[in-house]
Design a protein around this motif. Structure first.
Motif, short mmCIF file in Angstrom:
data_model
loop_
_atom_site.label_atom_id
_atom_site.label_comp_id
_atom_site.label_asym_id
_atom_site.label_seq_id
_atom_site.Cartn_x
_atom_site.Cartn_y
_atom_site.Cartn_z
N LEU A 103 0.82 -1.28 0.11
CA LEU A 103 0.00 0.15 -0.07
C LEU A 103 0.87 1.12 0.14
O LEU A 103 1.88 1.32 0.92
CB LEU A 103 -0.96 0.09 1.29
CG LEU A 103 -1.73 1.47 1.60
CD1 LEU A 103 -2.72 1.45 0.43
CD2 LEU A 103 -2.25 1.23 2.82
N THR A 104 0.61 2.09 -0.87
CA THR A 104 1.46 3.43 -1.07
C THR A 104 0.59 4.56 -1.65
O THR A 104 -0.50 4.30 -2.03
CB THR A 104 2.57 3.11 -1.75
OG1 THR A 104 3.41 4.31 -1.65
CG2 THR A 104 2.35 3.00 -3.30
N ASP A 105 0.93 5.72 -1.54
CA ASP A 105 0.17 6.84 -2.15
C ASP A 105 -1.08 7.28 -1.62
O ASP A 105 -1.87 7.17 -2.37
CB ASP A 105 0.43 6.56 -3.66
CG ASP A 105 0.16 7.92 -4.37
OD1 ASP A 105 0.24 9.02 -3.74
OD2 ASP A 105 0.12 8.00 -5.64
N PHE A 106 -1.05 6.74 -0.58
CA PHE A 106 -2.79 6.77 0.31
C PHE A 106 -2.87 8.06 1.02
O PHE A 106 -4.16 8.00 1.64
CB PHE A 106 -2.80 5.55 1.08
CG PHE A 106 -1.57 5.71 2.18
CD1 PHE A 106 -2.09 6.18 3.33
CD2 PHE A 106 -0.29 4.99 1.93
CE1 PHE A 106 -1.02 6.14 4.61
CE2 PHE A 106 0.68 4.95 3.06
CZ PHE A 106 0.31 5.56 4.35
N GLU A 107 -1.87 9.11 0.99
CA GLU A 107 -2.49 10.23 1.83
C GLU A 107 -2.92 11.49 0.97
O GLU A 107 -3.98 11.37 0.48
CB GLU A 107 -1.06 10.62 2.65
CG GLU A 107 -0.40 9.52 3.47
CD GLU A 107 0.96 9.18 2.95
OE1 GLU A 107 1.02 9.00 1.82
OE2 GLU A 107 1.97 8.68 3.87
N GLN A 108 -2.07 12.39 0.54
CA GLN A 108 -2.49 13.54 -0.30
C GLN A 108 -1.62 13.18 -1.52
O GLN A 108 -0.35 12.48 -1.43
CB GLN A 108 -2.12 14.87 0.21
CG GLN A 108 -3.06 14.96 1.47
CD GLN A 108 -4.54 15.10 1.26
OE1 GLN A 108 -4.85 15.79 0.19
NE2 GLN A 108 -5.32 14.65 2.14
N PRO A 109 -1.83 13.81 -2.85
CA PRO A 109 -1.01 13.57 -3.87
C PRO A 109 0.26 14.03 -3.57
O PRO A 109 0.64 15.20 -3.24
CB PRO A 109 -1.84 14.45 -4.83
CG PRO A 109 -3.24 14.57 -4.40
CD PRO A 109 -3.12 14.48 -2.89
N VAL A 110 1.28 13.30 -3.71
CA VAL A 110 2.70 13.66 -4.00
C VAL A 110 3.21 12.94 -5.04
O VAL A 110 3.63 11.63 -5.09
CB VAL A 110 3.27 13.15 -2.42
CG1 VAL A 110 4.99 13.63 -2.66
CG2 VAL A 110 2.65 13.65 -1.38
N PHE A 111 3.40 13.58 -6.21
CA PHE A 111 3.78 13.22 -7.46
C PHE A 111 5.52 12.90 -7.75
O PHE A 111 5.92 14.05 -7.28
CB PHE A 111 3.13 14.11 -8.60
CG PHE A 111 1.73 14.01 -8.40
CD1 PHE A 111 1.12 12.85 -8.62
CD2 PHE A 111 0.97 15.28 -8.45
CE1 PHE A 111 -0.51 12.88 -8.58
CE2 PHE A 111 -0.51 15.45 -8.13
CZ PHE A 111 -1.00 14.01 -8.23
N GLY A 112 5.96 12.09 -8.11
CA GLY A 112 7.23 11.93 -8.27
C GLY A 112 8.06 11.54 -7.00
O GLY A 112 9.35 11.50 -7.29
N HIS A 113 7.56 11.28 -6.10
CA HIS A 113 8.14 10.69 -4.75
C HIS A 113 8.86 9.47 -5.06
O HIS A 113 8.37 8.60 -5.26
CB HIS A 113 7.06 10.71 -3.79
CG HIS A 113 7.71 10.43 -2.36
ND1 HIS A 113 8.50 9.37 -2.05
CD2 HIS A 113 7.72 10.98 -1.24
CE1 HIS A 113 8.87 9.50 -0.80
NE2 HIS A 113 8.48 10.53 -0.35
N PRO A 114 10.18 9.37 -4.79
CA PRO A 114 11.21 8.17 -5.10
C PRO A 114 10.37 7.11 -4.51
O PRO A 114 10.39 5.85 -5.21
CB PRO A 114 12.47 8.65 -4.50
CG PRO A 114 12.29 10.01 -4.59
CD PRO A 114 10.97 10.64 -4.37
N LEU A 115 10.12 6.99 -3.16
CA LEU A 115 9.70 5.71 -2.63
C LEU A 115 8.52 5.24 -3.23
O LEU A 115 8.17 4.18 -3.68
CB LEU A 115 9.84 6.04 -1.19
CG LEU A 115 10.91 5.66 -0.38
CD1 LEU A 115 10.69 6.15 1.13
CD2 LEU A 115 11.35 4.20 -0.37
N VAL A 116 7.49 6.35 -3.41
CA VAL A 116 6.28 5.96 -3.84
C VAL A 116 6.34 5.33 -5.21
O VAL A 116 5.49 4.50 -5.67
CB VAL A 116 5.16 7.20 -3.96
CG1 VAL A 116 3.95 7.13 -4.74
CG2 VAL A 116 4.80 7.55 -2.33
#
Length: 224
Positions: free
Chosen positions: A162-175
């Motif tokens: 499960l990832t990218d479940f909070e607010q939009p954060v685009f291009g985040h390396p871990l995500v």
């Protein structure tokens, strides 16, 4: 000369100075906000996006602005084949915020009620590592980088991510690294259905609250 802006909400004074310079601006979308850039002419200020998800999100929110896709490089995530026994649910948070921790706690409670023997591994930092690890079904790795993700996850036999479940954060390396894993991946669908999920993945509505997200993830894990 060109100016690139990644900061979601740069100081208004900085925007004024940029206007005075009269140079091209490359404005990147890395979160849900583009702040003062909204006041700049769309015909002269394209919006650069680092992923297809960001592109779909931007097109739905700012249909009159020129959107330019430039995929940022992503670390390759190598994981061994899934073992049938002792699988874990891996959570890869984007930011160590209180809201993120609350959502993780809601999911942990829901999973404990349905699948108490299934552990949760949080790959990354939270704002309350010790508090989360006091729960019987949670282990927190602490801060890691994207290129460390494979080695960190390998001993935990990740069955789902499960990832990218909070607010939009685009291009985040871990995500972005987690999203291309050879595992079923759950995430919020910031594209509003414009992008089709991979087979086995779970695209969650962007407006689902914490309780609804937890129920969807636990149902998804139970079905797999």
């Amino acid at each position: 000369m060109r100016i690139e802006i990644l900061e979601p909400n740069p100081p208004p004074r900085l925007i004024e100075l940029i206007r005075c310079l009269d140079v091209p601006i490359d404005r990147w979308l890395v979160s849900e906000s583009i702040g003062e850039i909204g006041s700049l002419p769309s015909c002269t200020t394209p919006l650069f996006v680092p992923s297809k998800m960001a592109e779909a999100y931007a097109q739905s929110r700012w249909p009159d602005r020129k959107i330019v896709l430039h995929d940022w490089p992503t670390c390759f995530l190598t994981l061994p084949p899934i073992s049938a026994n002792d699988k874990s649910l891996v959570i890869v948070p984007s930011t160590p915020t209180l809201a993120s921790m609350r959502m993780i706690k809601t999911l942990a409670d829901c999973l404990w009620g349905r699948e108490p023997s299934l552990p949760i591994v949080i790959a990354g930092a939270t704002c309350g590592d010790d508090r989360l690890m006091s729960r019987p079904n949670i282990f927190v790795t602490g801060a890691i980088t994207a290129d460390e993700l494979g080695n960190v996850l390998r001993p935990h036999n990740p069955g789902w991510i499960l990832t990218d479940f909070e607010q939009p954060v685009f291009g985040h390396p871990l995500v972005e690294t987690a999203r291309q894993a050879t595992r079923p991946v759950a995430y919020r669908d910031w594209s509003g259905g414009a992008l089709k999920p991979r087979k086995g993945d779970l695209a969650i509505s962007a407006i689902a609250n914490a309780a609804a997200l937890a129920d969807l993830v636990v149902d998804w894990v139970a079905r797999s």
